[in-house]
Design a protein around this motif. Structure first.
Motif: not given
Length: 871
Positions: A649, A848, A857-858
């Motif tokens: 993340y 994600e 989220l990445a």
């Protein structure tokens, strides 16, 4: 027979101030004073048994306030956390079988003195009745005589010392009758009794020993040395007389209590146990059970427990073989308990032994239908035989094979209900609930019945607190996943690791010699005391923080003084080398299993935030930012023909901060794909992006994560090695630049203070009683806990959801690749090289998609033959 008199106010206050205000129930109810008072009463019951006992409470200050309006005027109002607990004291006293007494208008110590006076004629044939007074008020020592003794608390909450006349003389140098004269001279700050200025305990005792009473001292001032002392005695003679009067206990209060009718009453076992369990007083409950004996059918903890025990006793029980388990009704639910084989004395090594198992069988939604017991050579046999039946277990991962349908895990449920608890042994949990199983059942079968009862209660509690979904959809599926990861393990390149180890040993030895040369002598580098002497004594470097045994030489101190002498950087390097060598380079080869892989153990119930941890080995602490740490990571490799996929993340905590706080400024930074630390530096330092250097960005990064972790200005100043005022200014500029973050912090603290707990976005709770402490330092700690839990706890929940999603996606796609490690914000997969790209895409999608948020989220993911290359 001895009459026991207890000063309730004295003990309640003492318990509250002696014990941490963080002591609370799993629902956030403060219990430190209740815990302390209960502990003291259990000690009294244990040491003195059942005897006539009166607990006296203050009824007011009538008389002394009229005599001296400033009497006890300095005392602040009762702390809020103590106010909340106060209504529970008298019911607790009654449950112990003791008599509560409050006389309106009189202080507890005066009522106690009057009771002690009544006792002089309450014994057999009108003689004296022996009295023991339990109080922390030393004014009460004046009551000690041939039939009255004082039990005074010591340093610990349950430490006590019994005082007779000689013990009072030994402590104060005066007989008990002169205690009011003693206080008349020296005063008493706790009660705001003035006394004579300049006269303390020692002088007061010496004057009374020499002249006798207070009046005799005042009549002999011309014989006393010291001009100032004489002046004070003359000037404050009336204050001394007043002080003695204030300190003299009243012994003639009219009382309606008849000591002749005050019989020893047995404790109400059922009520006591229920009270102790309601307030989660585990240690006092254990000692209470030891004092009273184990619960029995005649004195159950509650009507519900009695009903459950009776119902269980009526259920048929029988012995079964493992292959008979398959005959269970298709819709049966099962609570499974196992007992490890006992090793008899003189048994041969490797000799096969039997495990005992117990099964508490229920209908699909009804009560127990039967209890089964049997033996097996391997727990996996029983788990396999249960097939698709919904199974409840305790620490299901430790069974070796996780049941196909794990319906409940009592260890995990207890963790969700009390995340800050030290441990969750089954027997401890059931004893706290007062649960009982039929005595005729063998231990494994009894465990199964108790587990079934505990699971039922826990499911109700989880539902009441909104934790059912987190339990069923996240925590329980994760049990199987973690067990599979433990079995999978990681392959280790031992040759590469050995080469690194040899290089590190050589560098460590060379670094050690450099340190000795810089110090001008050899010493034990691992000894903090010897290092302290070299750094601060011999070399005269700056002392930063003092501990119990001397000045600290920890990592933060060394960082702060790094520029003062070249020896500091060498010590830091030596510590890094030796720590990594001992923790990984030397230890890891010893942990390689027969399959050539290292198998860690994942802890699902350790961290209050919900984070996973690992041990034997701890793979969470392998550093990624140092060259040596990266070299160690490169030693974890894929099997021939396989590749590793690492998915990590990107800045999940800061993205969560933007989402939870609703901070549009922060969201926009992420939407633009800008560097969040550079953007923060621009706001904190008031400069443009092209003016930001690496040092400014580093400080901004520390501030960003410091806010997430609830770091104070003091803590940030310590880490950045800057004045606290500067750190305070940085934080203020940050909050001015991100106003919604400031509101989030304030709201989180306010909600946590009101509710007693804070929650993640998934409903996971953490109790934060520290927020309501009267101590500033404790409140600040609570604020850090609260903010950190909301962000870090939600990040932990998201990671667990991602693991469940990724595991399911691998299975659905029919891939041979598997999840083998979780560490911080990263997942590590291993599988055939041909699947690597598909696994990479699958992992990104699973992670994600774990939680929909703004900013989204990445995840960054890579592929490689070893962990470092994949990272």
């Amino acid at each position: 027979m001895t009459l026991l008199l207890i000063d309730g106010n004295s003990l309640a206050y003492r318990a509250f101030f002696a014990l941490p205000e963080s002591i609370a129930t799993s629902t956030g109810i403060p219990t430190n004073a209740i815990f302390g008072l209960a502990s003291m009463l259990v000690k009294v019951l244990t040491e003195y048994g059942e005897r006539p006992t009166v607990v006296v409470w203050d009824g007011g200050y009538t008389g002394r306030k009229e005599l001296y309006p400033q009497y006890k005027a300095q005392r602040s109002s009762r702390p809020d956390l103590l106010k909340e607990q106060w209504p529970n004291f008298e019911p607790l006293i009654e449950a112990f079988g003791y008599h509560n007494l409050r006389v309106e208008g009189y202080e507890a110590d005066d009522v106690i003195a009057s009771l002690a006076a009544l006792a002089k004629h309450a014994g057999p044939d009108g003689g004296p009745l022996p009295v023991v007074i339990l109080t922390g008020d030393r004014d009460a020592f004046q009551l000690v005589d041939e039939t009255t003794r004082i039990m005074a608390p010591g340093r610990g909450i349950t430490d006590t010392k019994l005082y007779d006349e000689q013990a009072v003389i030994d402590r104060y140098g005066i007989p008990p009758a002169l205690v009011p004269d003693f206080i008349g001279l020296k005063g008493d700050t706790s009660d705001n009794i003035p006394g004579v200025p300049g006269i303390g305990d020692k002088t007061a005792a010496e004057l009374l020993q020499r002249f006798g009473t207070l009046e005799q001292v005042l009549a002999s001032i011309d014989q006393i040395s010291g001009t100032k002392r004489k002046e004070n005695l003359v000037e404050h003679a009336d204050d001394a007389r007043l002080s003695k009067q204030l300190a003299t206990a009243k012994r003639d209060i009219p009382l309606e209590l008849d000591l002749h009718e005050l019989a020893a009453r047995a404790p109400d076992r059922s009520r006591l146990r229920e009270t102790f369990r309601r307030f989660e007083l585990r240690d006092p409950l254990r000692r209470l059970e030891e004092a009273l004996g184990s619960p029995d059918a005649a004195a159950p903890a509650s009507s519900s427990t009695a009903a459950a025990a009776a119902a269980a006793a009526a259920v048929p029980s029988r012995a079964v073989a493992v292959d008979e388990i398959a005959q269970l009704a298709a819709d049966a639910r099962v609570a499974l308990a196992l007992r490890a084989p006992e090793v008899p004395e003189g048994a041969l090594f490797g000799q096969e032994r039997e495990w005992r198992f117990g099964l508490a069988v229920s209908g699909p939604a009804g009560p127990l239908t039967e209890v089964l017991a049997g033996a097996c050579g391997d727990p996996a046999e029983v788990v396999a035989a249960l097939g698709a039946h919904p199974v409840s277990a305790h620490d299901a991962k430790s069974l070796g094979t996780v049941p196909a349908r794990l319906a409940h895990d009592t260890e995990i449920a207890a963790y969700l209900l009390e995340p800050a608890r030290r441990g969750y042994p089954l027997r401890e949990l059931v004893e706290e609930r007062g649960l009982a199983a039929p005595a005729e059942l063998e231990p494994a079968a009894a465990d199964a019945v108790l587990l079934d009862e505990l699971a039922g209660w826990q499911r109700e509690q989880l539902a009441q607190r909104g934790l059912t979904e987190l339990m069923d959809d996240v925590e329980l599926p994760l049990v199987r996943i973690l067990r599979e990861m433990e079995l999978a393990g990681l392959k280790l390149d031992t040759e590469r690791l050995a080469a690194i180890a040899a290089k590190v040993r050589a560098e460590a030895q060379a670094t050690e010699q450099e340190i000795f040369e810089l110090a001008g002598e050899e010493f034990t580098l691992a000894s903090p005391r010897q290092l302290e002497e070299i750094l601060f004594g011999k070399l005269g470097l700056s002392r930063k923080r003092r501990g119990k045994t001397g000045y600290s030489t920890d990592a933060r101190v060394l960082q702060a003084i790094r520029d003062e002498h070249p020896i500091v950087a060498r010590i830091e390097r030596w510590r890094e080398l030796t720590k990594l060598s001992a923790t990984y380079l030397e230890a890891l080869p010893q942990l390689i299993a027969a399959d050539g892989r290292v198998h860690t153990t994942f802890n699902q119930t350790a961290a209050a935030t919900g984070r996973l941890s690992s041990n034997s080995p701890n793979l969470q602490n392998i550093p990624i930012r140092t060259p040596l740490g990266r070299e160690i990571r490169a030693c974890f490799v894929a099997e021939p023909g396989n590749l590793l996929v690492s998915a990590d993340y990107s800045q999940v905590e800061l993205r969560l901060l933007a989402q939870i706080a609703g901070e549009d400024v922060l969201k926009e930074i992420f939407r633009r794909g800008a560097d969040v630390h550079t953007a923060t530096a621009m706001r904190v330092f008031g400069v443009e992006a092209d003016q930001i250097d690496s040092g400014m960005r580093s400080k901004a990064k520390m501030i960003n994560y410091g806010i997430v972790y609830g770091l104070s200005a003091y803590g940030m100043a310590d880490r950045l090695d800057i004045p606290q005022s500067e750190a305070d200014e940085f934080i203020q500029r940050y909050l001015d630049g991100f106003p919604a973050v400031k509101r989030f912090i304030e709201q989180t603290i306010a909600q946590g203070t009101e509710q007693g707990y804070v929650s993640t976005l998934f409903g996971r709770r953490r109790q934060v009683p520290e927020l309501r402490s009267r101590r500033y330092e404790m409140r600040k700690q609570g604020e850090r806990f609260a903010v950190n839990m909301v962000i870090q706890g939600t990040a932990a929940d998201i990671m667990k959801v991602a693991m469940v999603r990724a595991h399911a996606a691998l299975s659905t796609a029919g891939l041979r690749s598997r999840l083998i490690l979780q560490i911080h914000d990263e997942l590590l997969f291993e599988g055939p090289a041909a699947e690597a790209e598909q696994v990479r895409a699958l992992a990104i999608d699973a992670m994600e998609g774990a939680y929909a948020m703004d900013p989204p989220l990445a995840v960054e993911a890579g592929i490689g033959g070893d962990w470092l290359a994949a990272k």
